[in-house]
Design an enzyme around this catalytic site. Structure first.
Site, mmCIF file in Angstrom:
data_model
loop_
_atom_site.group_PDB
_atom_site.id
_atom_site.type_symbol
_atom_site.label_atom_id
_atom_site.label_comp_id
_atom_site.label_asym_id
_atom_site.label_seq_id
_atom_site.Cartn_x
_atom_site.Cartn_y
_atom_site.Cartn_z
ATOM 1 N N HIS A 88 0.799 -1.230 0.000
ATOM 2 C CA HIS A 88 0.000 0.000 0.000
ATOM 3 C C HIS A 88 0.832 1.281 0.000
ATOM 4 O O HIS A 88 0.284 2.365 -0.056
ATOM 5 C CB HIS A 88 -0.958 0.018 1.187
ATOM 6 C CG HIS A 88 -0.262 0.309 2.493
ATOM 7 N ND1 HIS A 88 0.484 -0.628 3.154
ATOM 8 C CD2 HIS A 88 -0.196 1.426 3.241
ATOM 9 C CE1 HIS A 88 0.981 -0.094 4.259
ATOM 10 N NE2 HIS A 88 0.587 1.156 4.335
HETATM 11 C C1 UD1 Z 1 -2.477 5.064 6.181
HETATM 12 C C2 UD1 Z 1 -1.241 5.493 6.948
HETATM 13 C C3 UD1 Z 1 -0.171 4.399 6.853
HETATM 14 C C4 UD1 Z 1 -0.723 3.065 7.290
HETATM 15 C C5 UD1 Z 1 -1.947 2.748 6.441
HETATM 16 C C6 UD1 Z 1 -2.539 1.416 6.833
HETATM 17 C C7 UD1 Z 1 -0.774 7.901 6.920
HETATM 18 C C8 UD1 Z 1 0.058 8.959 6.350
HETATM 19 N N1 UD1 Z 1 -0.648 6.693 6.374
HETATM 20 O O1 UD1 Z 1 -2.158 5.051 4.802
HETATM 21 O O2 UD1 Z 1 0.895 4.746 7.709
HETATM 22 O O3 UD1 Z 1 0.257 2.056 7.105
HETATM 23 O O4 UD1 Z 1 -2.907 3.788 6.638
HETATM 24 O O5 UD1 Z 1 -3.731 1.182 6.162
HETATM 25 O O6 UD1 Z 1 -1.521 8.145 7.840
HETATM 26 N N2 UD1 Z 1 -9.700 4.639 2.146
HETATM 27 C C9 UD1 Z 1 -10.854 3.899 2.018
HETATM 28 N N3 UD1 Z 1 -11.425 3.404 3.149
HETATM 29 C C10 UD1 Z 1 -10.912 3.620 4.383
HETATM 30 C C11 UD1 Z 1 -9.734 4.364 4.490
HETATM 31 C C12 UD1 Z 1 -9.133 4.859 3.368
HETATM 32 O O7 UD1 Z 1 -11.355 3.697 0.931
HETATM 33 O O8 UD1 Z 1 -11.480 3.160 5.381
HETATM 34 C C13 UD1 Z 1 -9.047 5.193 0.956
HETATM 35 C C14 UD1 Z 1 -8.848 6.687 1.061
HETATM 36 O O9 UD1 Z 1 -9.927 7.361 0.534
HETATM 37 C C15 UD1 Z 1 -7.578 6.917 0.249
HETATM 38 C C16 UD1 Z 1 -6.828 5.625 0.409
HETATM 39 O O10 UD1 Z 1 -7.756 4.645 0.876
HETATM 40 O O11 UD1 Z 1 -7.879 7.107 -1.093
HETATM 41 C C17 UD1 Z 1 -5.691 5.785 1.363
HETATM 42 O O12 UD1 Z 1 -6.127 6.110 2.676
HETATM 43 P P1 UD1 Z 1 -5.304 7.134 3.614
HETATM 44 O O13 UD1 Z 1 -5.926 7.218 4.957
HETATM 45 O O14 UD1 Z 1 -5.040 8.370 2.866
HETATM 46 O O15 UD1 Z 1 -3.879 6.506 3.842
HETATM 47 P P2 UD1 Z 1 -3.319 5.040 3.696
HETATM 48 O O16 UD1 Z 1 -2.650 4.921 2.379
HETATM 49 O O17 UD1 Z 1 -4.371 4.050 4.093
#
Ligand code: UD1
Length: 364
Positions: free
Chosen positions: A210
């Site tokens: 990821h």
């Molecule tokens: C975040 C953390 C990372 C951790 C990871 C585990 C930061 C900077 N990064 O990264 O350290 O290892 O989580 O998962 O805080 N999304 C969904 N559903 C959700 C959550 C997110 O669809 O429940 C989507 C968001 O809209 C986004 C993508 O997933 O497009 C990434 O989510 P985001 O919270 O930005 O960071 P992660 O890449 O998950």
């Protein structure tokens, strides 16, 4: 009366806070005058990224959900800070406890500190040295204003000393994520995919990806996946896909192949059932390298650096870098039975939360 704010936001936070909550509740039952407010920032919000962990790990419903949701790093940071600041203005805790290195960790630490609330950081002091990772910025910013550091390793202690933190604010307590792992291990749950694919112990590989560096460029992600499939010798590769990665996968037209089996993100108990029995795990996560080390499962990390060097020097983890060509020689070593055995780092013993609450009781 000790009143603590406990902050969670994203998936890897939940396993780190669960044992702290359990220990607070145990001590309160024994008569200690201690209570907490559980604040969920809402950075992760899907059931399979958040809700299921609360159920499986016995974490109570959050007292407050800031519902920040998706957004850019700055949008999430700003949303969390304003939401948490409002809460702090209603009621301030004696101590704000943040865990890990996600955006929620940094944003809440800043909001608390600016309102003169002391901050404790569980998993303080770890550093990858890679400033292209948002998590590294979160770690450095958080630790620059943290009052009390609860650390997982001697390397973390040394990183903090090198940045001028005095020893009387550093508490080497071990790893709360491992408290959760050891407490949950007898309850791991066989996922449906086990019987559907006829999996057997040591007969498959688990993959998670990821990190922006690995997944945001579709061509690079495709190359990585093709290399992993080719080098796995026909063994099933089970790939629970993070939402961030899923979005990119849709664009590259690689929706599974003979050996690659895509799945939704799994619950904690099911995912670790698979990890415990895997021939190996290929990942770019940090937390998973700790869990594989404790369970003695070979782990290949597709990153150039790690903030958890003890998983490499003591444990079963090896850094392969992000060049897909590094996968072939590593898989050959694994398949010929030549992976290192590893052992468990000091204080990763399942009792870290007890140590943390003992220390907090003496601080406040
Ligand atoms: C975040 C953390 C990372 C951790 C990871 C585990 C930061 C900077 N990064 O990264 O350290 O290892 O989580 O998962 O805080 N999304 C969904 N559903 C959700 C959550 C997110 O669809 O429940 C989507 C968001 O809209 C986004 C993508 O997933 O497009 C990434 O989510 P985001 O919270 O930005 O960071 P992660 O890449 O998950």
């Amino acid at each position: 009366m000790i009143f603590l704010d406990l902050i969670v936001g994203a998936r890897p936070n939940f396993m780190k806070i669960a044992p702290v909550i359990r220990e607070i509740e145990r001590r309160a039952r024994e008569g200690m005058v201690i209570s907490y407010r559980l604040v969920h920032t809402g950075q992760h919000y899907d059931r399979n990224m958040s809700g299921s962990f609360f159920e499986e790990l016995g974490i109570p419903e959050p007292d407050v959900n800031l519902n920040v949701g998706s957004g850019t790093q700055a949008e999430q940071t700003a949303g969390i800070m304003t939401g948490y600041e409002r809460l702090l203005m209603e009621k301030k805790p004696d101590l704000c406890i943040v865990v890990g290195d996600v955006t929620s960790t940094m944003a809440c630490a800043i909001a608390a500190k600016k309102l003169l609330v002391p901050v404790a950081h569980v998993e303080g002091g770890i550093r990858s040295g890679d400033m292209t990772m948002p998590e590294e910025i979160n770690r450095i910013v958080t630790d620059s204003i943290t009052d009390y550091f609860f650390t997982t390793s001697e390397t973390a202690n040394q990183n903090l000393r090198n940045s001028g933190v005095k020893d009387n604010r550093i508490f080497f307590v071990g790893n709360t994520m491992i408290d959760t792992l050891l407490a949950s291990r007898p309850r791991f749950v066989k996922p449906e995919i086990w019987d559907n694919l006829g999996l057997g112990p040591g007969k498959y590989v688990v993959l998670t990806l990821h990190r922006p560096n690995n997944v945001d460029d579709p061509a690079n992600l495709k190359h990585l996946l093709e290399e992993i499939i080719r080098e796995s010798n026909g063994l099933p590769v089970i790939f629970p896909v993070h939402p961030r990665t899923r979005k990119v996968m849709q664009g590259i037209g690689l929706e599974g192949g003979s050996a690659l089996h895509l799945a939704d993100p799994m619950g904690y108990l099911q995912f670790n059932y698979l990890v415990e029995r895997a021939l190996a795990v290929i990942t770019d996560s940090g937390g998973i390298t700790e869990e594989t080390t404790v369970m003695g499962v070979p782990c290949m990390t597709l990153r150039n650096s790690t903030e958890r060097p003890e998983t490499v020097t003591i444990g079963t983890n090896e850094l392969l870098g992000t060049d897909p060509e590094a996968i072939a020689p590593a898989m050959q070593r694994l398949l010929s039975g030549n992976w290192k055995k590893g052992s468990i780092p000091p204080l990763w013993d399942g009792h870290t939360a007890e140590r943390i609450i003992n220390i907090i009781a003496g601080l406040i």
